[in-house]
Scaffold this motif. Sequence first.
Motif, PDB file in Angstrom:
ATOM      1  N   SER A   1     -77.510 -35.436 -32.570  1.00 35.35           N
ATOM      2  CA  SER A   1     -77.642 -34.363 -31.572  1.00 35.35           C
ATOM      3  C   SER A   1     -76.912 -34.725 -30.286  1.00 35.35           C
ATOM      4  CB  SER A   1     -79.119 -34.092 -31.281  1.00 35.35           C
ATOM      5  OG  SER A   1     -79.786 -33.603 -32.417  1.00 35.35           O
ATOM      6  N   ALA A   2     -76.988 -35.994 -29.892  1.00 37.45           N
ATOM      7  CA  ALA A   2     -76.298 -36.430 -28.677  1.00 37.45           C
ATOM      8  C   ALA A   2     -74.782 -36.296 -28.834  1.00 37.45           C
ATOM      9  CB  ALA A   2     -76.672 -37.877 -28.349  1.00 37.45           C
ATOM     10  N   PHE A   3     -74.260 -36.646 -29.997  1.00 37.31           N
ATOM     11  CA  PHE A   3     -72.812 -36.530 -30.212  1.00 37.31           C
ATOM     12  C   PHE A   3     -72.390 -35.070 -30.207  1.00 37.31           C
ATOM     13  CE2 PHE A   3     -68.901 -36.466 -32.742  1.00 37.31           C
ATOM     14  CZ  PHE A   3     -68.167 -37.466 -32.108  1.00 37.31           C
ATOM     15  N   ALA A   4     -73.204 -34.190 -30.796  1.00 38.22           N
ATOM     16  CA  ALA A   4     -72.885 -32.764 -30.797  1.00 38.22           C
ATOM     17  C   ALA A   4     -72.910 -32.187 -29.384  1.00 38.22           C
ATOM     18  CB  ALA A   4     -73.863 -32.006 -31.696  1.00 38.22           C
ATOM     19  N   ALA A   5     -73.814 -32.698 -28.539  1.00 40.52           N
ATOM     20  CA  ALA A   5     -73.938 -32.187 -27.175  1.00 40.52           C
ATOM     21  C   ALA A   5     -72.847 -32.722 -26.259  1.00 40.52           C
ATOM     22  CB  ALA A   5     -75.316 -32.549 -26.613  1.00 40.52           C
ATOM     23  N   ASP A   6     -72.498 -33.997 -26.395  1.00 38.40           N
ATOM     24  CA  ASP A   6     -71.488 -34.625 -25.533  1.00 38.40           C
ATOM     25  C   ASP A   6     -70.896 -35.806 -26.296  1.00 38.40           C
ATOM     26  OD1 ASP A   6     -69.912 -35.842 -23.630  1.00 38.40           O
ATOM     27  OD2 ASP A   6     -71.484 -35.952 -22.092  1.00 38.40           O
ATOM     28  N   CYS A   7     -69.691 -35.611 -26.811  1.00 36.53           N
ATOM     29  CA  CYS A   7     -69.074 -36.650 -27.647  1.00 36.53           C
ATOM     30  C   CYS A   7     -68.516 -37.812 -26.837  1.00 36.53           C
ATOM     31  CB  CYS A   7     -67.961 -36.041 -28.507  1.00 36.53           C
ATOM     32  SG  CYS A   7     -66.545 -35.451 -27.544  1.00 36.53           S
ATOM     33  N   GLY A   8     -68.510 -37.682 -25.505  1.00 41.55           N
ATOM     34  CA  GLY A   8     -68.001 -38.752 -24.659  1.00 41.55           C
ATOM     35  C   GLY A   8     -66.507 -38.989 -24.797  1.00 41.55           C
ATOM     36  N   GLY A   9     -65.798 -38.008 -25.342  1.00 38.60           N
ATOM     37  CA  GLY A   9     -64.357 -38.165 -25.531  1.00 38.60           C
ATOM     38  C   GLY A   9     -63.970 -38.789 -26.856  1.00 38.60           C
ATOM     39  N   TYR A  10     -64.967 -39.142 -27.674  1.00 36.48           N
ATOM     40  CA  TYR A  10     -64.672 -39.713 -28.985  1.00 36.48           C
ATOM     41  C   TYR A  10     -64.405 -38.584 -29.989  1.00 36.48           C
ATOM     42  CZ  TYR A  10     -66.423 -44.135 -27.161  1.00 36.48           C
ATOM     43  OH  TYR A  10     -66.615 -45.272 -26.404  1.00 36.48           O
ATOM     44  N   GLY A  11     -63.378 -38.761 -30.782  1.00 32.38           N
ATOM     45  CA  GLY A  11     -63.026 -37.733 -31.756  1.00 32.38           C
ATOM     46  C   GLY A  11     -63.831 -37.807 -33.034  1.00 32.38           C
ATOM     47  N   ARG A  12     -64.478 -38.961 -33.285  1.00 29.39           N
ATOM     48  CA  ARG A  12     -65.152 -39.147 -34.573  1.00 29.39           C
ATOM     49  C   ARG A  12     -66.327 -40.111 -34.414  1.00 29.39           C
ATOM     50  NH1 ARG A  12     -63.153 -38.783 -40.074  1.00 29.39           N
ATOM     51  NH2 ARG A  12     -64.042 -40.359 -41.471  1.00 29.39           N
ATOM     52  N   LEU A  13     -67.447 -39.751 -35.005  1.00 29.49           N
ATOM     53  CA  LEU A  13     -68.628 -40.614 -35.064  1.00 29.49           C
ATOM     54  C   LEU A  13     -68.882 -40.992 -36.513  1.00 29.49           C
ATOM     55  CD1 LEU A  13     -71.433 -41.851 -34.239  1.00 29.49           C
ATOM     56  CD2 LEU A  13     -72.363 -39.532 -34.528  1.00 29.49           C
ATOM     57  N   GLU A  14     -69.089 -42.287 -36.778  1.00 34.37           N
ATOM     58  CA  GLU A  14     -69.519 -42.747 -38.086  1.00 34.37           C
ATOM     59  C   GLU A  14     -70.852 -43.461 -37.916  1.00 34.37           C
ATOM     60  OE1 GLU A  14     -66.735 -44.767 -40.521  1.00 34.37           O
ATOM     61  OE2 GLU A  14     -65.179 -43.227 -40.296  1.00 34.37           O
ATOM     62  N   LEU A  15     -71.866 -42.926 -38.565  1.00 34.49           N
ATOM     63  CA  LEU A  15     -73.218 -43.473 -38.459  1.00 34.49           C
ATOM     64  C   LEU A  15     -73.549 -44.241 -39.734  1.00 34.49           C
ATOM     65  CD1 LEU A  15     -76.006 -43.651 -37.071  1.00 34.49           C
ATOM     66  CD2 LEU A  15     -76.564 -41.440 -38.132  1.00 34.49           C
ATOM     67  N   SER A  16     -73.932 -45.508 -39.578  1.00 36.32           N
ATOM     68  CA  SER A  16     -74.300 -46.348 -40.723  1.00 36.32           C
ATOM     69  C   SER A  16     -75.744 -46.787 -40.578  1.00 36.32           C
ATOM     70  CB  SER A  16     -73.398 -47.585 -40.799  1.00 36.32           C
ATOM     71  OG  SER A  16     -72.050 -47.220 -41.046  1.00 36.32           O
ATOM     72  N   LEU A  17     -76.463 -46.787 -41.707  1.00 35.31           N
ATOM     73  CA  LEU A  17     -77.849 -47.232 -41.738  1.00 35.31           C
ATOM     74  C   LEU A  17     -77.918 -48.572 -42.448  1.00 35.31           C
ATOM     75  CD1 LEU A  17     -78.141 -44.211 -41.069  1.00 35.31           C
ATOM     76  CD2 LEU A  17     -80.162 -44.163 -42.541  1.00 35.31           C
ATOM     77  N   CYS A  18     -78.486 -49.559 -41.776  1.00 34.72           N
ATOM     78  CA  CYS A  18     -78.481 -50.926 -42.308  1.00 34.72           C
ATOM     79  C   CYS A  18     -79.899 -51.482 -42.365  1.00 34.72           C
ATOM     80  CB  CYS A  18     -77.601 -51.826 -41.441  1.00 34.72           C
ATOM     81  SG  CYS A  18     -75.860 -51.300 -41.408  1.00 34.72           S
ATOM     82  N   ALA A  19     -80.283 -51.923 -43.576  1.00 35.66           N
ATOM     83  CA  ALA A  19     -81.619 -52.477 -43.753  1.00 35.66           C
ATOM     84  C   ALA A  19     -81.666 -53.948 -43.402  1.00 35.66           C
ATOM     85  CB  ALA A  19     -82.081 -52.259 -45.193  1.00 35.66           C
ATOM     86  N   TRP A  20     -80.588 -54.691 -43.707  1.00 40.98           N
ATOM     87  CA  TRP A  20     -80.581 -56.136 -43.556  1.00 40.98           C
ATOM     88  C   TRP A  20     -79.403 -56.579 -42.707  1.00 40.98           C
ATOM     89  CZ3 TRP A  20     -85.146 -57.104 -45.314  1.00 40.98           C
ATOM     90  CH2 TRP A  20     -85.645 -56.416 -46.410  1.00 40.98           C
ATOM     91  N   GLN A  21     -79.428 -57.830 -42.269  1.00 42.92           N
ATOM     92  CA  GLN A  21     -78.369 -58.353 -41.427  1.00 42.92           C
ATOM     93  C   GLN A  21     -77.031 -58.365 -42.156  1.00 42.92           C
ATOM     94  OE1 GLN A  21     -78.615 -58.906 -38.195  1.00 42.92           O
ATOM     95  NE2 GLN A  21     -76.396 -59.291 -38.186  1.00 42.92           N
ATOM     96  N   ASP A  22     -77.042 -58.616 -43.462  1.00 43.36           N
ATOM     97  CA  ASP A  22     -75.792 -58.565 -44.230  1.00 43.36           C
ATOM     98  C   ASP A  22     -75.181 -57.175 -44.178  1.00 43.36           C
ATOM     99  OD1 ASP A  22     -76.061 -61.199 -44.888  1.00 43.36           O
ATOM    100  OD2 ASP A  22     -76.750 -60.848 -46.938  1.00 43.36           O
ATOM    101  N   ASP A  23     -76.039 -56.150 -44.210  1.00 46.96           N
ATOM    102  CA  ASP A  23     -75.540 -54.780 -44.102  1.00 46.96           C
ATOM    103  C   ASP A  23     -74.885 -54.547 -42.747  1.00 46.96           C
ATOM    104  OD1 ASP A  23     -76.585 -54.283 -46.586  1.00 46.96           O
ATOM    105  OD2 ASP A  23     -78.388 -53.292 -45.846  1.00 46.96           O
ATOM    106  N   VAL A  24     -75.508 -55.073 -41.697  1.00 49.34           N
ATOM    107  CA  VAL A  24     -74.957 -54.928 -40.350  1.00 49.34           C
ATOM    108  C   VAL A  24     -73.566 -55.556 -40.276  1.00 49.34           C
ATOM    109  CG1 VAL A  24     -75.228 -55.568 -37.922  1.00 49.34           C
ATOM    110  CG2 VAL A  24     -77.216 -54.807 -39.248  1.00 49.34           C
ATOM    111  N   GLY A  25     -73.436 -56.742 -40.843  1.00 54.16           N
ATOM    112  CA  GLY A  25     -72.142 -57.412 -40.830  1.00 54.16           C
ATOM    113  C   GLY A  25     -71.081 -56.626 -41.554  1.00 54.16           C
TER     114      GLY A  25
END
Length: 436
Positions: A371-395
């Motif tokens: 919702s925040a990206f839809a309201a104000d993208c901050g000048g970014y052309g693209r958002l990629e959202l990743s969901l990570c359960a573990w630290q290996d996923d974050v890496g």
Amino acid sequence: MTDDTYANLDNLLRSAGIRLGRIQRDRLAWLVRRYGAPTVGGQHEGLRPGGVVILTEPPSGAAAELFHRSLHSGCAVVIPFGENPGFDFLKSKLTEFGTVSPSAEGPHELWWGGIGWSKLIASADGATIRPRIISYYPYGSDPDGIRGLRQSLDELELDSHIEPIAAELGEQVLCFEKAEFLARMWQRYSEPLLFVEAGAILREAPLLPSALGCDVALHKWNRWEMSSRTLYLGRTVRAERLLRSWHHLAASYPAIWDGYLLDQAWSLTSSQVPLDTVWLPRSYHAMNGDLGAARATILHSGQTTTTSLGPDPNFAGLVRTARRASRTGARDAFMVMTSEAANENGIAVILRDVEANDARAVAATVEAVTSAFAADCGGYGRLELSLCAWQDDVGAAREAARLARYRVLEVTPGRTIARNFFANAAADPVRHHFIP
């Protein structure tokens, strides 16, 4: 469904704090029409009377077992936060029917399943749309290889198209050649397409995918490895987008196994549009030697062996990590949004510690970020959202963002996301930071 029924369904979703996009809501309404009235929550004494059960909190251990025992073939289970790994244990106990991927209006994966396919397969008898069956065979191959398919199509009086193609490697058809054939058929015909390998035979009319009204339908080996032996494409812009992505990837990497590239095309497409996917039952992908081959709708000529269960065993294991319970892995963005900003700058938001947090808190943070990206993208052309359960996923997610030259932000569930979240990020010169 009447207008009142739709209104009641919307009221139920609103009172439960469930946010669905239009395609997801249509799938839920479809299930309600076939299974019965929806209820929210998994607790129930004894066997359920039927209907649609909507789960917003993941049961675990004994609770999941009791929930599973309360179900029968007249029940459908819907998980509106299907991206959350907390539901994986329950999913593993159920038959997976399909998923509807996220969009800006419904930023979660809708997962639906149940106890066996019997009720849904019975509904195929009333299908009003019949797909065109398409297939090919390489020039110079044994004509007996397609005789069984042609005969079964004639007996079932199904519209079809089978043609010889010039395969670059003789009798071995490359992924690019398969995708190119499907792309040509998409342009030639106006009805839904159901591709089957030339060596297959049809025991009955394969009407389940068109009866379900999905964008795409296919079978998965081992619950995650996608197969292109049977592939249904509905006449939707989302199905066409998947086909074009697969065709493009196959042209770029012609020597790679077609199932892996189809997996990548599905992952890419489902992160960008609300792709309505059905995971076909084994009866639509049976092999010679299967215990249920005699009851198969589509029977393929190959033998069921360990080597047939997916890709070339020599294919690098690093790039075919099992997709967990139909969730997109950390290397693939769960959701991609684009803005009207006149630049190609991208930002990756990594939602970490998903496994250790409440499902509602995770869902609320996903909704707040999108919702925040839809309201104000901050000048970014693209958002990629990743969901990570573990630290290996974050890496893995962090490395993928680095390779794409994206700005990286890490947040934890429950964190307050202001409407100017992305504008503040753009004003901060720090390339990567963690926001607890």
